[in-house]
Design a protein around this motif. Structure first.
Motif, PDB file in Angstrom:
ATOM      1  N   ILE A 198      41.216  38.405  17.969  1.00 44.84           N
ATOM      2  CA  ILE A 198      41.498  38.602  16.542  1.00 44.84           C
ATOM      3  C   ILE A 198      40.868  39.898  16.037  1.00 44.84           C
ATOM      4  CG2 ILE A 198      41.820  36.148  16.073  1.00 44.84           C
ATOM      5  CD1 ILE A 198      39.048  36.235  14.680  1.00 44.84           C
ATOM      6  N   THR A 199      41.068  40.208  14.772  1.00 45.95           N
ATOM      7  CA  THR A 199      40.611  41.472  14.170  1.00 45.95           C
ATOM      8  C   THR A 199      39.183  41.790  14.574  1.00 45.95           C
ATOM      9  OG1 THR A 199      42.066  41.097  12.326  1.00 45.95           O
ATOM     10  CG2 THR A 199      40.301  42.658  11.968  1.00 45.95           C
ATOM     11  N   PRO A 200      38.853  43.024  14.947  1.00 41.34           N
ATOM     12  CA  PRO A 200      39.700  44.216  14.953  1.00 41.34           C
ATOM     13  C   PRO A 200      40.453  44.448  16.268  1.00 41.34           C
ATOM     14  CG  PRO A 200      37.459  44.838  15.455  1.00 41.34           C
ATOM     15  CD  PRO A 200      37.479  43.347  15.351  1.00 41.34           C
ATOM     16  N   GLN A 201      41.133  43.478  16.774  1.00 46.05           N
ATOM     17  CA  GLN A 201      41.947  43.690  17.972  1.00 46.05           C
ATOM     18  C   GLN A 201      43.227  44.435  17.582  1.00 46.05           C
ATOM     19  OE1 GLN A 201      42.675  44.573  20.985  1.00 46.05           O
ATOM     20  NE2 GLN A 201      41.210  43.031  21.640  1.00 46.05           N
ATOM     21  N   THR A 202      43.948  44.882  18.599  1.00 49.39           N
ATOM     22  CA  THR A 202      45.143  45.698  18.404  1.00 49.39           C
ATOM     23  C   THR A 202      46.398  44.907  18.781  1.00 49.39           C
ATOM     24  OG1 THR A 202      45.055  46.398  20.679  1.00 49.39           O
ATOM     25  CG2 THR A 202      43.821  47.717  19.113  1.00 49.39           C
ATOM     26  N   THR A 252      40.384  47.579  22.324  1.00 49.98           N
ATOM     27  CA  THR A 252      39.658  47.220  21.112  1.00 49.98           C
ATOM     28  C   THR A 252      39.755  48.356  20.100  1.00 49.98           C
ATOM     29  OG1 THR A 252      37.585  46.287  20.276  1.00 49.98           O
ATOM     30  CG2 THR A 252      37.389  48.096  21.838  1.00 49.98           C
ATOM     31  N   ARG A 277      39.494  53.610  14.968  1.00 49.94           N
ATOM     32  CA  ARG A 277      39.399  53.218  13.562  1.00 49.94           C
ATOM     33  C   ARG A 277      37.971  53.408  13.066  1.00 49.94           C
ATOM     34  NH1 ARG A 277      42.252  47.502  12.447  1.00 49.94           N
ATOM     35  NH2 ARG A 277      44.172  47.734  13.629  1.00 49.94           N
ATOM     36  N   ILE A 311      40.138  49.646   7.749  1.00 48.78           N
ATOM     37  CA  ILE A 311      40.871  49.348   8.980  1.00 48.78           C
ATOM     38  C   ILE A 311      41.583  50.583   9.513  1.00 48.78           C
ATOM     39  CG2 ILE A 311      41.207  46.889   8.474  1.00 48.78           C
ATOM     40  CD1 ILE A 311      44.071  47.702   7.489  1.00 48.78           C
TER      41      ILE A 311
END
Lengths: 185, 419
Positions: B41-45, B91, B120, B128
């Motif tokens: 999950i966030t911050p995944q791509t 990531t 990012r 983000i």
């Protein structure tokens, strides 16, 4: 290079429309880019997406500031977004709009003759054919009629790649219908 | 230079409209990767989101390990690579920051892991969008760092990265950096090689048994990998008796990287027809340039397009995109920059209390020159602030003025920020 700016609200499919047009142009042999003006994705909030179409490879990776074409998926946006911002002289404005032409010019806040203004009853068409107020493909129809920038074959291929069979058919039908009804005002 | 036809001509390559993340996922899919570990999950791509679909649909043989944090993701690929697997993770931003401790371990154990980083900004405040703060946080960890300009290059570079990492002269992890959103979420034309061509380019699955080491308790050299039949220890206690020598191995390995990056890039270019400078630096219009702008990542194209426009107006300006940031090509860059009057270094990150990271490198690169160009640092685009062509144009006008005056008053400058 042609640059397109799409105005919509989260959930209406502006980015999807931008992607479909880019894919169609790619199938037509062009170089393309499609991207949203990235923000938190909230349903109903005003959003912007961009398409670039070019005969040459596209080097630039910034947002679009002086579009050639502006497309508006939702007429209620005209009240608080100046959609023609930065639009090149003689550029196209294509709006989901059902009222008379003069009222549209007033809503856009522009004089006749500066831009080429098109309207299409996209919400009505979408409700009739898709049974949902998703107006993006209706605007693609109007875009093709106004500019001829992508081929019908290209857009059909893009739709088939993006949507399962029946949905692709319905949207293709919607695009053709929209091409009949879109008019320059 | 004129090149022959690529071995796989464009019409034999698969044309797709993909965003940068999807392009990376397809490259990983074709690269016969054994293990992918990622925090889902966030911050995944979108990279691992797309890749997990390939796994679910049975299109790859990969073991996909969804872990509970990025620290664990990096630890998992460390274990997998030590066991001889071809391992990949992806990531961004704070996720990369959480890997920090294990990044050093991956590099010092000489594990050929490939990682995609959708660059990012780091928190706080929460953001983000794109900048290079995340990547610059790992620049001293011992990883090879490559930066790409567009989604096509992201695809091409991930495939090259496995070859570079696994080269017996290198054996280091490689990070492929693509700008968050500007590439990760932008749909572009991609030409993909056929699966078999990628397999052949990589020499099939990773064969860790090719690299052998001599240890006291085996008579013959043994493959450098974890194997219960021939037990080896990775990363045991190593104090002032040998630690320094092991660090020197990393220093030496890094020295061999540029040549391997160039060779792999060349071979790939012959296969695909796509070249990015010499694989290390991508110069444009530098030969007679009075002003040269250096840049990393997707802004490279934006700057080049403005440089072309300014050239038409007679401004003698050129640009170099730095494709390989670690190891940093000091000598090669000095060779290109030495004739310029002014060099502008663009950084999408800043070292607070100092300058932008590539500015420090380029100072180091130019110091040995007897006659040095004037140097200016332009920090731009933090937290995803856009770099419009108009801002690049203004910067070039400023540089023309600096070249005319022959002096720089303020070396650290900012583009597109409110006063």
């Amino acid at each position: 290079m042609v640059e397109v700016r799409w105005h919509g609200r989260g959930g209406q499919g502006a980015w999807t429309a931008s992607n479909l047009v880019a894919m169609a142009a790619m199938f037509d042999g062009k170089h393309v880019q499609s991207f949203p003006a990235f923000g938190p994705e909230r349903s109903g909030a005003p959003i912007v997406a961009f398409t670039r179409i070019s005969d040459e490879p596209i080097e630039i990776h910034s947002m679009v500031y002086e579009p050639d074409i502006v497309i508006v998926l939702d007429p209620t946006l005209l009240k608080n977004v100046r959609v023609v911002e930065g639009l090149k002289k003689g550029g196209f404005v294509i709006v989901n709009y059902e009222g008379p032409g003069e009222k549209l010019y007033k809503a856009l806040g522009v004089e006749k003759g500066v831009y080429r203004v098109y309207k299409v009853p996209a919400t009505k068409l979408a409700l009739e054919i898709l049974k949902r107020p998703i107006t993006n493909t209706a605007l693609i129809g109007a875009f093709i009629k106004a500019t001829g920038l992508v081929s019908l074959e290209g857009i059909e291929k893009a739709l088939r790649e993006r949507f399962p069979g029946p949905l692709a058919e319905k949207n293709m039908f919607l695009i053709k219908k929209s091409m009949e009804l879109a008019e320059e005002v | 230079m004129v090149y022959g036809m690529p071995r796989i001509p464009p019409e034999k390559q698969i044309l797709k409209a993909l965003n940068g993340d999807e392009a990376v996922a397809y490259a990983v899919k074709q690269s016969l990767v054994d293990v992918v570990a990622a925090y889902p999950i966030t911050p995944q791509t979108i990279i691992v989101e797309k890749f997990s679909e390939f796994v679910a649909d049975g299109e790859v043989h990969t073991e996909f390990v969804p872990v509970e944090s990025e620290h664990s993701a990096m630890s998992t690929v460390v274990g997998a690579a030590a066991a001889g697997a071809r391992a990949f993770t992806a990531t961004a931003a704070n996720g990369l920051a959480l890997m920090w401790e294990i990044l050093y371990i991956a590099a010092s154990l000489r594990l050929p892991i490939v990682m995609a980083v959708a660059n990012r900004a780091l928190s706080a405040p929460i953001n983000i969008h794109c900048d290079h703060s995340d990547a610059m946080g790992m620049r001293d960890s011992g990883w090879v760092q490559l930066f790409v300009e567009n989604s096509q290059e992201a695809y091409d570079t991930v495939i090259q990265a496995f070859r570079i990492a696994e080269d017996p002269d290198v054996l280091l992890p490689v990070a492929v950096n693509l700008d968050g959103f500007f590439l990760s979420h932008t749909l572009e034309n991609i030409r993909m090689l056929p699966d078999e061509a990628v397999h052949e380019f990589l020499g099939g699955y990773r064969d860790a048994s090719k690299v052998k080491v001599k240890v006291d308790y085996f008579e013959e050299p043994v493959p450098l990998m974890l194997n219960p039949a021939r037990p080896l220890s990775f990363g045991p206690l190593d104090l002032y008796d040998y630690y320094f020598e092991h660090k020197m191995h990393q220093v030496e390995a890094m020295k061999r990287v540029p040549e391997v990056v160039r060779r792999v890039h060349d071979e790939y270019a012959e296969l695909s027809g796509r070249r990015y400078g010499d694989g290390v630096l991508v110069p444009y219009a530098v030969e007679d340039a009075d002003i040269i702008i250096t840049v990393l990542g997707s802004s490279g194209g934006t700057v080049r397009s403005v440089v072309k426009k300014m050239r038409e107006r007679g401004v003698k300006v050129g640009t170099v995109r730095i494709r390989m940031f670690r190891p940093f090509p000091h000598r090669e860059l000095a060779e290109i920059l030495k004739g310029a009057k002014v060099v502008a270094v663009m950084d999408r990150a800043i070292s607070f209390g100092s300058y932008g990271p590539s500015f420090l490198e380029i100072n180091t690169a130019l110091y040995p020159l007897r006659e040095k160009p004037l140097l200016v640092n332009y920090v731009y685009g933090l937290g995803g602030r856009d770099l419009p062509p108009g801002d690049v144009e203004k910067m070039i006008e400023e540089l023309v003025e600096i070249a005319r005056r022959g002096e720089v008053e303020e070396r650290l400058r900012f583009i597109g920020v409110r006063a």
